[in-house]
Motif scaffolding. Structure first.
Motif, short mmCIF file in Angstrom:
data_model
loop_
_atom_site.label_atom_id
_atom_site.label_comp_id
_atom_site.label_asym_id
_atom_site.label_seq_id
_atom_site.Cartn_x
_atom_site.Cartn_y
_atom_site.Cartn_z
N UNK A 138 5.03 -3.00 -2.00
CA UNK A 138 6.25 -2.98 -1.18
C UNK A 138 6.04 -2.07 0.03
N UNK A 139 6.42 -2.55 1.20
CA UNK A 139 6.25 -1.78 2.43
C UNK A 139 7.52 -1.89 3.28
N UNK A 140 8.10 -0.73 3.62
CA UNK A 140 9.24 -0.71 4.53
C UNK A 140 8.92 0.23 5.68
N UNK A 141 9.06 -0.26 6.88
CA UNK A 141 8.92 0.56 8.08
C UNK A 141 10.30 1.05 8.47
N UNK A 142 10.45 2.35 8.67
CA UNK A 142 11.75 2.94 8.98
C UNK A 142 11.73 3.54 10.37
N UNK A 190 11.98 16.39 8.87
CA UNK A 190 12.84 16.81 9.99
C UNK A 190 12.40 16.24 11.32
N UNK A 191 11.10 16.02 11.49
CA UNK A 191 10.58 15.53 12.77
C UNK A 191 10.09 14.10 12.63
N UNK A 192 10.17 13.36 13.73
CA UNK A 192 9.66 12.00 13.75
C UNK A 192 10.76 10.95 13.72
N UNK A 193 10.40 9.79 14.25
CA UNK A 193 11.34 8.67 14.32
C UNK A 193 10.81 7.41 13.67
N UNK A 194 9.52 7.35 13.37
CA UNK A 194 8.92 6.13 12.84
C UNK A 194 8.09 6.47 11.60
N UNK A 195 8.41 5.81 10.48
CA UNK A 195 7.79 6.11 9.20
C UNK A 195 7.46 4.82 8.45
N UNK A 196 6.54 4.93 7.50
CA UNK A 196 6.25 3.84 6.58
C UNK A 196 6.42 4.36 5.16
N UNK A 197 7.14 3.62 4.33
CA UNK A 197 7.31 3.95 2.92
C UNK A 197 6.70 2.82 2.09
N UNK A 198 5.83 3.19 1.15
CA UNK A 198 5.15 2.17 0.32
C UNK A 198 5.34 2.50 -1.15
#
Length: 329
Positions: free
Chosen positions: A63-67, A51-59
């Motif tokens: 594989x790495x995607x910055x959201x 619910x909180x936050x605007x910047x994330x990393x998914x691995x």
């Protein structure tokens, strides 16, 4: 307090844009709520995943995607968030956005070629709306420079979105100022990082086509009421976004609509329709595009902030596909 145009509110806030900058002045409507009510809305919002936050990393393995959850139009407060995402941009194989320059150009050309994207060939709005509501629509349209002859033939969702745009935001766009996504695109271009769209250029009009005619009156009535406090709404949305509380926008919109006299049934129906058509369906279509792009290396996906959170948010959908998600901000 008055209600918001819920469907238009979602479009204009995080899908088509609404902005806050020096020219937009008004009251922070969320901060004006009693503290106990604010806390209740926070609790409801924070029950959703991410619910909180605007910047994330998914691995997932290598594989790495910055959201990045974006606020599409200009605001000087974008710079700190832009600075946080620049390191990922330096190593990205692509920047994925809802619509890149090519898609925007194609959409503009299609709107010129096919005005029926914006206008209906069916009954006019004066023929289907109560007279008092039509008079309010005309008055607001006139204040935004749209003549009644055009308003009468506009598709309701397109008109609701037009009314939801604060005049101060329109002036800022005309001045050539850029939102966060377009600033990222400019920086990607400077680094020769390819920019890729997550969806076809005409997606939003396909969404509009799915709205039943039975929603026309409620859609425009809530849009009119929201437009009457456009500056306050714009200020409030900016405060919630830059507090990195995007999910709280859902609960805020529900609260104001209920206080503005809309029935709980209508509010729930419009929010469900908004989330299903504007958020969930698109998220589900975007995740395979993100996965395919990762074959070429790490990527950044910059999308409207409302797309990140929730059970059907992009972050949770990625988790369901085996990604590990961490908040970076």
């Amino acid at each position: 307090m008055r209600s918001l145009g819920l469907f238009a509110f979602v479009v204009s806030t995080f899908c088509a844009g609404a902005s806050v900058q020096a020219a937009c002045t008004g009251q922070d409507l969320f901060a004006a709520l009693p503290e106990a009510r604010q806390e209740a809305l926070r609790e409801a919002a924070h029950a959703a995943p991410h619910a909180q936050g605007l910047l994330f990393r998914a691995t997932r393995g290598d594989e790495v995607v910055t959201l990045l959850g974006t606020y599409h139009l200009p605001d000087p407060r974008h710079e700190p968030l832009l600075a946080e995402v620049r390191p990922a941009l330096d190593t990205a194989s692509a920047l994925l956005v809802e619509a890149g320059p090519a898609e925007e150009e194609a959409l503009q050309a299609e709107m010129v070629r096919n005005p029926m994207l914006m206008f209906s060939d069916g009954p006019t709005l004066p023929e289907v709306l109560p007279e008092e509501l039509w008079q309010e629509v005309m008055a607001l349209g006139s204040s935004r420079g749209v003549p009644s002859v055009l308003l009468a033939k506009m598709r309701p969702a397109f008109l609701a979105t037009t009314l939801a745009m604060p005049p101060c935001a329109t002036a800022d766009i005309a001045a050539g100022n850029l939102g966060l996504d377009k600033q990222l695109i400019a920086e990607a271009d400077a680094r020769n990082v390819p920019v890729q769209a997550l969806e076809p250029f005409d997606t939003i009009f396909r969404v509009f086509e799915q709205i039943p005619d039975s929603e026309t009156e409620d859609l425009l009535r809530s849009a009119v009421i929201g437009a009457e406090q456009a500056d306050d709404t714009a200020v409030t949305l900016g405060e919630l976004y830059f507090a990195r509380e995007p999910r709280l926008v859902w609960e805020f919109s529900r609260e104001l609509s209920l206080q503005g006299g809309m029935s709980a049934e209508t509010v729930s129906r419009q929010l469900e329709m908004s989330e299903r058509l504007l958020i969930t369906q698109r998220n589900q279509n975007w995740v395979p595009v993100i996965e395919e792009a990762l074959a070429k290396g790490p990527v950044i996906a910059a999308v409207g902030a409302m797309h990140l959170s929730g059970e059907e948010g992009v972050l949770h959908l990625l988790e369901q596909r085996g990604f590990t998600v961490e908040r970076l901000d």
